[in-house]
Design a protein around this motif. Structure first.
Motif, PDB file in Angstrom:
ATOM      1  N   LEU A 180       0.824  -1.207   0.000  1.00 33.99           N
ATOM      2  CA  LEU A 180       0.000   0.000   0.000  1.00 33.99           C
ATOM      3  C   LEU A 180       0.861   1.262   0.000  1.00 33.99           C
ATOM      4  CD1 LEU A 180      -2.908   1.166   0.266  1.00 33.99           C
ATOM      5  CD2 LEU A 180      -2.524   1.170   2.740  1.00 33.99           C
ATOM      6  N   GLY A 284      -3.186   0.695  -3.913  1.00 32.53           N
ATOM      7  CA  GLY A 284      -4.113   1.762  -3.580  1.00 32.53           C
ATOM      8  C   GLY A 284      -4.460   2.702  -4.704  1.00 32.53           C
ATOM      9  N   ASN A 326     -10.101   6.251  -1.467  1.00 29.74           N
ATOM     10  CA  ASN A 326      -9.305   5.926  -0.289  1.00 29.74           C
ATOM     11  C   ASN A 326      -8.389   4.747  -0.625  1.00 29.74           C
ATOM     12  OD1 ASN A 326      -8.299   4.936   2.151  1.00 29.74           O
ATOM     13  ND2 ASN A 326     -10.157   5.415   3.283  1.00 29.74           N
ATOM     14  N   ILE A 328      -6.711   2.730   1.097  1.00 29.58           N
ATOM     15  CA  ILE A 328      -6.921   1.551   1.942  1.00 29.58           C
ATOM     16  C   ILE A 328      -8.109   0.737   1.436  1.00 29.58           C
ATOM     17  CG2 ILE A 328      -7.498   0.760   4.267  1.00 29.58           C
ATOM     18  CD1 ILE A 328      -6.011   3.207   5.359  1.00 29.58           C
ATOM     19  N   ARG A 331      -7.216  -1.030  -1.866  1.00 29.36           N
ATOM     20  CA  ARG A 331      -6.411  -2.241  -1.653  1.00 29.36           C
ATOM     21  C   ARG A 331      -7.264  -3.377  -1.098  1.00 29.36           C
ATOM     22  NH1 ARG A 331      -1.516  -4.593  -0.942  1.00 29.36           N
ATOM     23  NH2 ARG A 331      -1.227  -5.947   0.861  1.00 29.36           N
ATOM     24  N   GLU A 332      -8.074  -3.080  -0.102  1.00 29.90           N
ATOM     25  CA  GLU A 332      -8.859  -4.129   0.547  1.00 29.90           C
ATOM     26  C   GLU A 332      -9.817  -4.802  -0.431  1.00 29.90           C
ATOM     27  OE1 GLU A 332     -10.402  -6.812   3.176  1.00 29.90           O
ATOM     28  OE2 GLU A 332      -8.533  -5.649   3.272  1.00 29.90           O
TER      29      GLU A 332
END
Length: 356
Positions: A180, A284, A326, A328, A331-332
């Protein structure tokens, strides 16, 4: 004392730069060494290897083309008698399919890399060929066929009349090194990037056309090489984009460039399972992509990790969109579905179960 490990050979035409080569070799290196003795078998030359292979046996047949390596490949299989041989990429799969007839004790698995019928139609390669039956019949000789996306499975099932239970969908994993990014780009220019082969089906023409319509500062990085390079650069000149574009033929630091970018741009007309998209999301960086057959729609979640669009007008609209993603969340969205532990486990289960 005989080992209880499963002897498995992963076969590729070469180790030149490419998503299939990198992911396939990554899988070979990361399956459980307590359960498997893995060998990566390359028909091509060791001097052309673009990837560092560790912790498994690596064998090069040192042949210029798959057809030149037929006898060497046959000799290798006859000598080593693997429990499983997994091959990837169409022309090698064709050869291995018919070679499997001579090795009934070995399980043969093919891994395909694209939506085959669309590839044929797009490049208009389907013409009268007295040997066409041999090619079209190849999947019948495999014990299992790995498809990277559901669209790919459906295409093989319908185009080649293969039973669905002979196939399995296993997506590609996020490979190591895609961490990230810590911050979003602070550049006064929007940073766009595309990583991929410079070929017609990748849709660089329509990306460049749309970028030429933007009226704000931006920079576009292209990482890749291919037969359309000259044509793409002529378009860059015609659209007066030369000062806004950086081209890199090959780098082992793709992650670094993805992290510096605000958006990954995909123009593809069809895909198998685009590794570059999950890698971009893994650091990200969101994606703008056309809705296309293949794995793209299994990766992109609208408004979460990018946009899927239906038209060039909508694509242009998203290029000018001010929405902030975002990193994060981006990536998630892919890590929960394509992390290496999950995907490698699916491969290991396949290899174990096919021998039962």
């Amino acid at each position: 004392m005989k080992s209880n490990k499963i002897n498995i050979v992963f076969a590729l035409p070469n180790l030149l730069p490419g998503g299939a080569e990198r992911v396939f070799s990554y899988i070979a290196q990361n399956i459980d060494s307590k359960k498997f003795n893995a060998t990566l078998l390359i028909v091509g030359y060791s001097k052309d290897a673009s990837y560092d292979i560790k912790n498994i046996d690596l064998v090069f047949l040192e042949k210029s083309r798959v057809k030149d390596g037929l006898f060497a490949l046959y000799k290798y299989i006859r000598k080593h008698k693997p429990d499983i041989l997994v091959s990837a990429i169409g022309h090698l799969n064709l050869v291995v399919a018919y070679m499997s007839i001579f090795f009934p004790k070995t399980k043969f698995i093919a891994r395909e890399v694209t939506v085959l019928s669309l590839d044929t139609a797009f490049f208009k390669t389907k013409k009268f060929n007295p040997l066409a039956f041999i090619s079209e019949n190849r999947f019948n000789y495999f014990d299992k066929i790995i498809c990277q996306s559901q669209d790919m499975l459906d295409d093989i099932k319908n185009s080649y009349r293969i039973k669905a239970n002979k196939m399995v969908v296993i997506n590609n994993p996020i490979t190591d090194g895609f961490k990230l990014k810590q911050t979003q780009s602070n550049s006064n220019q929007i940073q766009f990037i595309t990583v991929g082969r410079l070929s017609k089906e990748k849709g660089y023409e329509r990306i460049l056309k749309l970028l030429s319509k933007l009226d704000f500062p931006f920079h576009y990085t292209i990482i890749g090489d291919g037969i359309e390079k000259e044509h793409i650069f002529s378009l860059i000149e015609n659209y007066s984009l030369k000062d806004k574009i950086t081209h890199i033929e090959f780098t082992k630091e793709v992650s670094k460039y993805l992290k510096k970018s605000d958006f990954f741009l995909q123009g593809s007309y069809f895909e198998g399972f685009p590794n570059c998209l999950i890698e971009s999301c893994a650091v990200g960086t969101p994606v703008i992509a056309f809705k296309a057959p293949g794995g793209t729609k299994e990766i992109i979640e609208n408004g979460v990790n990018g946009y899927l669009v239906d038209s060039e007008d909508e694509y242009l609209e998203k290029l000018m969109d001010s929405h902030k993603f975002n990193p994060i969340d981006v990536r998630e969205s892919v890590f929960k579905k394509f992390n290496k532990d999950l995907i490698i486990h699916e491969y290991e289960d396949l290899f174990i179960n096919i021998l039962k």
